[in-house]
Design a protein around this motif. Structure first.
Motif, PDB file in Angstrom:
ATOM      1  N   PHE A 125     -33.789  55.939  13.367  1.00  0.00           N
ATOM      2  CA  PHE A 125     -32.995  54.910  14.048  1.00  0.00           C
ATOM      3  C   PHE A 125     -33.103  53.567  13.317  1.00  0.00           C
ATOM      4  O   PHE A 125     -32.104  52.892  13.072  1.00  0.00           O
ATOM      5  N   LEU A 126     -34.334  53.188  12.932  1.00  0.00           N
ATOM      6  CA  LEU A 126     -34.524  51.900  12.253  1.00  0.00           C
ATOM      7  C   LEU A 126     -33.803  51.892  10.900  1.00  0.00           C
ATOM      8  O   LEU A 126     -33.292  50.866  10.462  1.00  0.00           O
ATOM      9  N   ASN A 127     -33.763  53.059  10.286  1.00  0.00           N
ATOM     10  CA  ASN A 127     -33.025  53.186   9.039  1.00  0.00           C
ATOM     11  C   ASN A 127     -31.534  52.991   9.261  1.00  0.00           C
ATOM     12  O   ASN A 127     -30.863  52.282   8.514  1.00  0.00           O
ATOM     13  N   LYS A 128     -31.042  53.616  10.313  1.00  0.00           N
ATOM     14  CA  LYS A 128     -29.620  53.573  10.639  1.00  0.00           C
ATOM     15  C   LYS A 128     -29.158  52.139  10.874  1.00  0.00           C
ATOM     16  O   LYS A 128     -28.056  51.764  10.480  1.00  0.00           O
ATOM     17  N   ILE A 129     -30.003  51.343  11.515  1.00  0.00           N
ATOM     18  CA  ILE A 129     -29.577  49.974  11.811  1.00  0.00           C
ATOM     19  C   ILE A 129     -30.031  48.999  10.717  1.00  0.00           C
ATOM     20  O   ILE A 129     -29.933  47.788  10.881  1.00  0.00           O
ATOM     21  N   GLY A 130     -30.522  49.527   9.625  1.00  0.00           N
ATOM     22  CA  GLY A 130     -30.815  48.686   8.464  1.00  0.00           C
ATOM     23  C   GLY A 130     -32.087  47.860   8.584  1.00  0.00           C
ATOM     24  O   GLY A 130     -32.194  46.793   7.978  1.00  0.00           O
ATOM     25  N   ILE A 131     -33.066  48.322   9.371  1.00  0.00           N
ATOM     26  CA  ILE A 131     -34.299  47.566   9.567  1.00  0.00           C
ATOM     27  C   ILE A 131     -35.427  48.095   8.691  1.00  0.00           C
ATOM     28  O   ILE A 131     -36.225  47.343   8.156  1.00  0.00           O
ATOM     29  N   TRP A 132     -35.458  49.385   8.529  1.00  0.00           N
ATOM     30  CA  TRP A 132     -36.603  50.025   7.881  1.00  0.00           C
ATOM     31  C   TRP A 132     -36.842  49.441   6.493  1.00  0.00           C
ATOM     32  O   TRP A 132     -37.961  49.291   6.045  1.00  0.00           O
ATOM     33  N   HIS A 133     -35.743  49.079   5.860  1.00  0.00           N
ATOM     34  CA  HIS A 133     -35.744  48.489   4.546  1.00  0.00           C
ATOM     35  C   HIS A 133     -36.465  47.120   4.527  1.00  0.00           C
ATOM     36  O   HIS A 133     -37.011  46.723   3.513  1.00  0.00           O
ATOM     37  N   ASN A 136     -47.358  46.177  14.477  1.00  0.00           N
ATOM     38  CA  ASN A 136     -46.242  45.678  15.296  1.00  0.00           C
ATOM     39  C   ASN A 136     -45.619  44.437  14.671  1.00  0.00           C
ATOM     40  O   ASN A 136     -44.404  44.248  14.707  1.00  0.00           O
ATOM     41  N   LEU A 137     -46.466  43.579  14.092  1.00  0.00           N
ATOM     42  CA  LEU A 137     -45.946  42.345  13.497  1.00  0.00           C
ATOM     43  C   LEU A 137     -45.096  42.631  12.260  1.00  0.00           C
ATOM     44  O   LEU A 137     -44.126  41.923  11.999  1.00  0.00           O
ATOM     45  N   ASN A 138     -45.455  43.676  11.533  1.00  0.00           N
ATOM     46  CA  ASN A 138     -44.670  44.065  10.367  1.00  0.00           C
ATOM     47  C   ASN A 138     -43.253  44.462  10.800  1.00  0.00           C
ATOM     48  O   ASN A 138     -42.250  44.060  10.183  1.00  0.00           O
ATOM     49  N   LEU A 139     -43.186  45.213  11.890  1.00  0.00           N
ATOM     50  CA  LEU A 139     -41.878  45.637  12.408  1.00  0.00           C
ATOM     51  C   LEU A 139     -41.094  44.454  12.973  1.00  0.00           C
ATOM     52  O   LEU A 139     -39.904  44.276  12.706  1.00  0.00           O
ATOM     53  N   GLN A 140     -41.805  43.625  13.741  1.00  0.00           N
ATOM     54  CA  GLN A 140     -41.131  42.474  14.353  1.00  0.00           C
ATOM     55  C   GLN A 140     -40.609  41.515  13.278  1.00  0.00           C
ATOM     56  O   GLN A 140     -39.520  40.975  13.390  1.00  0.00           O
ATOM     57  N   LEU A 189     -36.787  40.301  12.593  1.00  0.00           N
ATOM     58  CA  LEU A 189     -36.407  38.889  12.530  1.00  0.00           C
ATOM     59  C   LEU A 189     -35.737  38.556  11.196  1.00  0.00           C
ATOM     60  O   LEU A 189     -34.783  37.780  11.147  1.00  0.00           O
ATOM     61  N   ARG A 190     -36.227  39.159  10.113  1.00  0.00           N
ATOM     62  CA  ARG A 190     -35.609  38.902   8.808  1.00  0.00           C
ATOM     63  C   ARG A 190     -34.184  39.424   8.786  1.00  0.00           C
ATOM     64  O   ARG A 190     -33.286  38.780   8.265  1.00  0.00           O
ATOM     65  N   LYS A 191     -34.021  40.603   9.374  1.00  0.00           N
ATOM     66  CA  LYS A 191     -32.676  41.172   9.436  1.00  0.00           C
ATOM     67  C   LYS A 191     -31.768  40.253  10.260  1.00  0.00           C
ATOM     68  O   LYS A 191     -30.635  39.957   9.873  1.00  0.00           O
ATOM     69  N   LEU A 192     -32.286  39.785  11.390  1.00  0.00           N
ATOM     70  CA  LEU A 192     -31.452  38.945  12.258  1.00  0.00           C
ATOM     71  C   LEU A 192     -31.156  37.593  11.617  1.00  0.00           C
ATOM     72  O   LEU A 192     -30.107  37.006  11.884  1.00  0.00           O
ATOM     73  N   SER A 193     -32.079  37.100  10.788  1.00  0.00           N
ATOM     74  CA  SER A 193     -31.794  35.805  10.167  1.00  0.00           C
ATOM     75  C   SER A 193     -30.675  35.954   9.135  1.00  0.00           C
ATOM     76  O   SER A 193     -30.027  34.982   8.773  1.00  0.00           O
ATOM     77  N   ASP A 194     -30.426  37.179   8.684  1.00  0.00           N
ATOM     78  CA  ASP A 194     -29.276  37.429   7.799  1.00  0.00           C
ATOM     79  C   ASP A 194     -28.026  37.762   8.611  1.00  0.00           C
ATOM     80  O   ASP A 194     -27.020  38.162   8.055  1.00  0.00           O
ATOM     81  N   THR A 195     -28.125  37.668   9.909  1.00  0.00           N
ATOM     82  CA  THR A 195     -27.029  38.095  10.779  1.00  0.00           C
ATOM     83  C   THR A 195     -26.589  36.922  11.651  1.00  0.00           C
ATOM     84  O   THR A 195     -27.097  36.755  12.752  1.00  0.00           O
ATOM     85  N   PRO A 196     -25.676  36.099  11.162  1.00  0.00           N
ATOM     86  CA  PRO A 196     -25.317  34.917  11.944  1.00  0.00           C
ATOM     87  C   PRO A 196     -24.628  35.244  13.263  1.00  0.00           C
ATOM     88  O   PRO A 196     -24.586  34.401  14.156  1.00  0.00           O
ATOM     89  N   SER A 197     -24.133  36.472  13.415  1.00  0.00           N
ATOM     90  CA  SER A 197     -23.388  36.765  14.654  1.00  0.00           C
ATOM     91  C   SER A 197     -24.300  36.816  15.878  1.00  0.00           C
ATOM     92  O   SER A 197     -23.814  36.764  17.001  1.00  0.00           O
ATOM     93  N   VAL A 198     -25.610  36.953  15.669  1.00  0.00           N
ATOM     94  CA  VAL A 198     -26.526  36.941  16.818  1.00  0.00           C
ATOM     95  C   VAL A 198     -27.223  35.584  16.855  1.00  0.00           C
ATOM     96  O   VAL A 198     -27.794  35.151  15.870  1.00  0.00           O
ATOM     97  N   ARG A 199     -27.140  34.936  18.011  1.00  0.00           N
ATOM     98  CA  ARG A 199     -27.799  33.644  18.151  1.00  0.00           C
ATOM     99  C   ARG A 199     -29.189  33.877  18.741  1.00  0.00           C
ATOM    100  O   ARG A 199     -29.304  34.485  19.809  1.00  0.00           O
TER     101      ARG A 199
END
Lengths: 556, 330
Positions: free
Chosen positions: A97-105, A148-152, A156-166
């Motif tokens: 799932f994390l791979n699918k949503i581009g987080i695992w990377h 857990n912090l590694n995942l979190q 957060l890094r993914k979301l900071s590249d995602t301006p559509s989410v505030r």
């Protein structure tokens, strides 16, 4: 004047008032499609999952609110040999799932460690079951230990590249209200910075004491276990040259609760020790040197001897030398050879030498504990009665710990939360494709249907496992031990159990059950005496086996 | 007094929905049954309670929209090929740029979904209170109220609308035809509102012992899922009756919204009927019309769209969806 008393003229007044509100205070009632309360792994993963889908990204306005300072987590870093004490096993399904949503990377892989094998044994009888990734077709690891912090941080890094989410951080939810009026009464979220968010859908990812759950009027049932979990990051010598690398998770079920050893790197592992509160307090207070010896003893000493050591600790014996002497005494009196892996205080095994035959049955000896990593927290069982708000609480949905809290012995908490997020995001996207109102009960119903029973099943299995292993009654110990050992001999049953527990998402349902059916078939077909035992113990074993399978994906 | 009572309503509708022309005169067409309207007006405040009277309808809605989407994708494939279909499929708003009419919109369940998918949607209903409920509900949703004229509601009937020049890319009338007095007149009014090459979507209930048992005896009297009196058995319509109607129904050339476009047909050629071929068992060819059963699965609480292969006549003996396309050259 009578005319203004008609419902329609009242509706008109409401329309007018609404317009007034919008035009003069639009800053204070910002319309959102989704407001996620809580910036933990579940909340962040939901935002990331929706942002990774073009349909959702283009059509949804998403805001996430977190009371804490997320920038600290985003900038989190630790030296390569130091590890945070909160670690989770990410199952194959969750990784997929994390791979699918581009987080695992975005997860720092060097800080994660695969689990290839799990060994679990009964603290009283020593009955043991071994799960090996090689038993699952087409899979080479069961789970991956991840801080857990590694995942979190990855989220957060993914979301900071995602301006559509505030993402609004360091801002608390002051109160949640239902919009006045009987039209579409959406939830209004009042924030500590004075802003108000109007939410088509309000997501509670706000943990065990979920304010969203209280707003939605969803009650939950559960209880505190009379148990605390003690966590710590452990340093130990690397595995010997003739041993497998540090990829095996160990868990011993003591009557006071399970103690788990979860590998993080060749010479670092994580401890999760669930035990009675008074003992947990004593462990928490003890010096790192004493705790390290107690951990080694907890995996090795026969149960009565270890119980005695705990008694001595509670009596106030707390110097490193005294504890070492007590353990050494018990080892000698239990006849444990100083060349056996079961020896800790009297161990004569030197690092780098040839390891004893029984070394693979036990975790490596803990040498020291990483400074500042000893912590403890209470354990509880809690399940919301519904995941969807209704009536005055409509347009709300719960995910992760807001919906359910489990005993960590099976390491399913985070994985269940990610499973919720996966299902909810798919449900929302499906509703968008059908022009649905994503806040409506009808649109969200598939989410609740997909997750509620699934989570309930896992939770009650974990709960029962906890209870079965807390018992010291002879018949219970016998039954659970025979069950465990019989299952341990049935490779295909184990494979089916592991798959059912989510070790392999690709093969999950059909093949897992095929294998299971095949093995049951062979069990019935061959009338050899050993298999007769299997049939005799019958259904009870299967329940235990299933529990055992579900427990293996150990977190903390 | 009457004019005073009408005025605030008019203003409400204009205010909330930018309704272009509100017709205050009640629809008087013959297909509208006065008793039926009164019945639904009583229920209209319950339209948006998803667990209430209309819970089954709320749950049916995603299946209807799914079907509409599926047929539009199929038609795009038929007309423009696989690539165009893929492009459309990747878009969420598959109805963007289309004019869609929802006849008998009720509380606006379907209309809102159609508007969210990008259609310029007009919802009409013979009950004034339904229009009020639908307008008010949509006004609370910024997505629907802020997107200009994309969703409008009018208190009128299909027969009235035919008199206006406006024609639609798709006309939907879900769970309506089994409530009208003169289904043939109703069907032909709906058909006249469809542009050449446009789509007509209907959903209704077949007249079979099974449907009596499920929709009336069980749903109304035993389980009280639906208000007693909602359905009248004799008004149910069988799929074969809809098919035979469109086997003979020919659009009159003047009903096209743009007569110059259809003018290429020879003036002496009468337009072909909407359904020209059927297979031996009476089913139309898939590019002209389709009947698909929908079945309520009580244990999952969801409606299920039956596969094409499950017709005839196993799955279509109760609730079904009907789709027919107006020929391009009619």
């Amino acid at each position: 004047m009578a005319l203004f008393a008609t419902p329609r003229s009242l509706a008109r007044l409401r329309c007018r008032r609404r317009l007034f509100l919008r035009s003069f205070s639009s800053e204070h009632a910002r319309d959102n499609d989704i407001v996620i309360v809580g910036g933990g792994p579940a909340g962040l993963a939901l935002a990331a999952a929706l942002a990774s889908n073009p349909t959702a990204k283009n059509s949804l306005k998403i805001t996430l609110i977190e009371g804490g300072d997320l920038s600290k987590i985003q900038d989190w870093s630790m030296p390569p040999n130091a590890y945070s004490n909160r670690v989770s096993s990410i199952t194959d399904t969750s990784q997929h799932f994390l791979n699918k949503i581009g987080i695992w990377h975005y997860v720092e892989h060097a800080r994660t460690n695969p689990i290839h094998q799990m060994q679990v044994w009964d603290g009283i009888s020593g009955a043991r079951i071994t799960f090996d990734a090689s038993e699952i077709p087409e899979s080479n690891e069961m789970a991956r230990m991840t801080e857990n912090l590694n995942l979190q941080r990855a989220l957060l890094r993914k979301l900071s590249d995602t301006p559509s989410v505030r993402v609004i951080q360091s801002v608390k939810v002051e109160s949640i209200q239902r919009e006045a009026g009987d039209r579409n009464d959406w939830p209004l979220v009042h924030l500590s910075n004075g802003a108000t968010l109007r939410a088509r859908l309000l997501v509670g990812a706000d943990g065990f004491n979920s304010p969203v759950r209280s707003f939605a009027g969803i009650s939950s049932y559960g209880w505190s276990y009379d148990t605390q979990a003690v966590v710590a990051t452990l340093n130990h010598a690397p595995r010997g040259p003739f041993q497998a690398p540090n990829n095996t998770a160990y868990q011993r079920f003591l009557p006071t609760g399970p103690i788990a050893f979860l590998p993080l790197s060749p010479c670092t592992s994580s401890l999760v020790w669930s035990t009675k509160p008074h003992l947990a307090a004593a462990l928490n207070k003890s010096s790192p040197g004493v705790l390290a010896q107690l951990i080694n003893a907890a995996f090795r000493l026969p149960e009565p001897s270890f119980q005695y050591i705990c008694k001595r600790l509670l009596e106030g014996v707390n110097s490193s030398e005294e504890i070492k002497e007590e353990i050494a005494f018990r080892e000698r009196s239990d006849g444990i050879s100083s060349h056996s892996a079961y020896a800790s205080a009297t161990s004569m095994i030197s690092d780098g030498g040839i390891s004893p035959d029984d070394a693979d049955a036990l975790p490596p000896l803990v040498i020291s504990i990483q400074q500042g990593t000893i912590a403890s927290f209470p354990l509880r069982y809690n399940h919301a009665e519904s995941y969807l708000g209704e009536g005055a609480g409509s347009r709300t949905v719960l995910v992760g710990d807001a919906a359910h809290t489990v005993h960590p012995l099976a390491g399913q908490g985070l994985n269940m939360g990610l499973g919720d997020v996966d299902a909810l995001s798919r449900c929302i996207i499906q509703a968008l494709t059908h022009g649905g109102d994503i806040g409506s009960y009808t649109a969200l119903m598939p989410y609740a249907r997909e997750r509620y029973f699934e989570n309930h099943k896992v939770m009650s299995a974990i709960d029962k496992l906890h209870k079965v292993y807390s018992s010291t009654a002879q018949p219970v110990v016998w039954a659970r031990s025979v069950g465990l050992e019989v299952v341990n001999e049935l490779d295909s049953v184990k494979a089916a159990l592991m798959m059912n527990a989510g070790a392999s998402s690709r093969l999950q349902n059909a093949n897992g059950w095929d294998l299971f059916a095949k093995s049951v078939g062979s069990l019935a077909g061959a009338a050899s005496t050993s298999k007769m035992v299997g049939e005799m113990v019958g259904a009870g074993i299967q329940v235990l086996a299933k529990n055992a399978g579900e427990r293996f994906f150990g977190r903390h | 007094m009457l004019s005073a009572a009408v005025r605030p309503t008019t203003r409400l509708l204009r205010f909330c929905q930018n309704t272009r022309c509100f017709q205050s005169a009640a629809a008087t067409s013959s297909t509208v049954n006065a008793a039926e309207i009164a019945h639904f007006s009583r229920l209209s405040s319950l339209w948006w309670n998803e667990q209430g009277e209309f819970s089954l309808l709320h749950r049916m809605n995603p299946v209807r929209v799914h079907y509409i989407r599926e047929k539009l994708l199929e038609a795009t494939w038929e007309d423009q090929g696989e690539d165009a279909r893929r492009v459309l499929e990747s878009k969420c708003a598959v109805l963007t740029g289309m004019d869609v009419l929802d006849v008998g919109c009720g509380g606006g369940l379907l209309s809102e979904s159609l508007a969210r998918l990008g259609a310029r949607t007009l919802g009409i209903d013979a009950s004034e209170s339904n229009i009020g409920i639908a307008s008010t509900h949509a006004s609370g949703d910024p997505q629907l109220s802020s997107s200009g004229n994309s969703l409008q509601y009018r208190h009128t009937s299909a027969e009235q609308l035919v008199k206006e020049p406006k024609r639609f890319d798709a006309v939907c009338s879900m769970e309506v035809i089994e409530h009208v007095d003169n289904p043939v007149a109703f069907l032909s009014a709906c058909a006249q509102l469809v542009k050449p090459g446009g789509h007509l979507f209907l959903s209704t209930i077949a007249r079979t012992p099974l449907s009596y048992f499920i929709t009336i005896l069980a749903a109304e009297y035993v389980f009280h899922k639906v208000a007693v009196g909602t359905h009248t058995y004799s008004k149910f319509i069988n799929p074969s009756e809809l098919i035979s109607f469109f086997q003979t129904y020919r659009s009159s050339p003047s009903s096209s919204s743009n007569p110059t476009n259809s003018g290429h047909i020879g003036s002496d050629a009468s337009p072909r009927p909407w359904i020209t071929h059927t297979y031996a068992h009476g089913l139309p060819t898939r590019s002209e019309a389709e009947v698909r059963g929908i079945v309520y699965i009580p244990w999952s609480g969801e409606w299920k769209l039956m596969s094409r292969s499950s017709t005839p006549w196993g799955a279509v003996e109760c609730n079904y969806l009907f789709w027919v396309r107006r020929p391009l050259d009619s």
